[in-house]
Design an enzyme around this catalytic site. Structure first.
Site, mmCIF file in Angstrom:
data_model
loop_
_atom_site.group_PDB
_atom_site.id
_atom_site.type_symbol
_atom_site.label_atom_id
_atom_site.label_comp_id
_atom_site.label_asym_id
_atom_site.label_seq_id
_atom_site.Cartn_x
_atom_site.Cartn_y
_atom_site.Cartn_z
ATOM 1 N N CYS A 177 22.611 10.392 15.364
ATOM 2 C CA CYS A 177 22.565 10.151 16.805
ATOM 3 C C CYS A 177 21.245 10.668 17.387
ATOM 4 O O CYS A 177 20.488 11.378 16.724
ATOM 5 C CB CYS A 177 23.764 10.816 17.494
ATOM 6 S SG CYS A 177 23.650 12.616 17.626
ATOM 7 N N GLU B 79 24.484 16.873 11.008
ATOM 8 C CA GLU B 79 23.049 17.150 10.915
ATOM 9 C C GLU B 79 22.703 18.455 11.622
ATOM 10 O O GLU B 79 21.970 19.292 11.088
ATOM 11 C CB GLU B 79 22.240 15.994 11.521
ATOM 12 C CG GLU B 79 22.472 14.663 10.845
ATOM 13 C CD GLU B 79 23.598 13.827 11.452
ATOM 14 O OE1 GLU B 79 23.521 12.587 11.348
ATOM 15 O OE2 GLU B 79 24.557 14.400 12.015
ATOM 16 N N CYS C 220 20.813 14.534 17.388
ATOM 17 C CA CYS C 220 20.453 15.077 16.072
ATOM 18 C C CYS C 220 18.992 14.776 15.744
ATOM 19 O O CYS C 220 18.292 15.611 15.166
ATOM 20 C CB CYS C 220 21.376 14.516 14.996
ATOM 21 S SG CYS C 220 23.038 15.218 15.090
ATOM 22 N N GLU D 295 34.770 17.808 15.044
ATOM 23 C CA GLU D 295 35.142 17.242 16.337
ATOM 24 C C GLU D 295 36.000 18.216 17.135
ATOM 25 O O GLU D 295 36.557 19.170 16.589
ATOM 26 C CB GLU D 295 35.890 15.919 16.139
ATOM 27 C CG GLU D 295 35.025 14.843 15.551
ATOM 28 C CD GLU D 295 35.733 13.520 15.368
ATOM 29 O OE1 GLU D 295 35.039 12.537 15.092
ATOM 30 O OE2 GLU D 295 36.981 13.450 15.480
#
Length: 136
Positions: free
Chosen positions: A88, A59, A91, A48
Site C-alpha cells: 500500500c 511491510e 508502506c 488487523e
C-alpha cells in the site's frame, strides 16, 4: 545486488511470516521479510484490528522489527500475498524513509515473484527528510 538464491530465501521467509498473519476481517494474509545490509533478516505479518486504522501491514511490521533491533540500512524486502499484491501507499512511504534504492520483491504464496522493483519505482517523487529542510 542480491543473488537469486538470496531472493528465493527472502521470499520463503516471507511465506513463513504470512502464516502468522492475523487477518480475520479481510482474510488477506501478508508476510514480509526484510534483508539488512548487514545480512540480517526481519519478518513481519499483517495484524488487523476491528478498528481498521489500527491495523498494521506486514511491510511496516518488518521495518519496525528491524529498527527495534538497531538496524536501519536495508538491502531488500520480499512481500508475499495470495495473489502477488503490491504494498500500500503507506508502506511505500515507510520504506522510502529508509532508502528509495531498496529492492522490493513482490511474490505470491507459491513463491512466484511477480515484480522486482526499487522503492523509487514503487513511489516516485516520495516525500522525504529533504522536504523538511529549511531553505534559508
Amino acid at each position: 545486488m542480491i543473488t537469486l538464491d538470496q531472493k528465493q530465501a527472502l521470499v520463503q521467509k516471507a511465506i513463513l511470516a504470512q502464516q502468522n498473519a492475523y487477518a480475520p476481517y479481510s482474510e488477506y494474509k501478508v508476510g514480509a521479510t526484510l534483508l539488512t545490509k548487514s545480512g540480517k533478516t526481519f519478518s513481519g505479518a499483517n495484524v488487523e484490528n476491528a478498528v481498521y486504522p489500527l491495523t498494521i501491514c506486514a511491510e511496516r511490521s518488518a521495518v519496525v522489527n528491524a529498527v527495534s533491533a538497531g538496524e536501519q540500512d536495508f538491502e531488500a524486502m520480499a512481500v508475499v500475498t495470495r495473489d502477488g499484491g503490491s504494498p500500500c501507499g503507506g508502506c511505500r512511504q515507510v520504506m522510502a524513509e529508509f532508502g528509495v534504492d531498496m529492492l522490493v520483491l513482490i511474490a505470491d504464496d507459491s513463491g512466484h515473484i511477480h515484480h522486482e522493483l526499487t522503492v523509487e519505482q514503487l513511489l516516485p517523487h516520495s516525500f522525504n527528510a529533504k522536504n523538511l529542510q529549511s531553505s534559508s
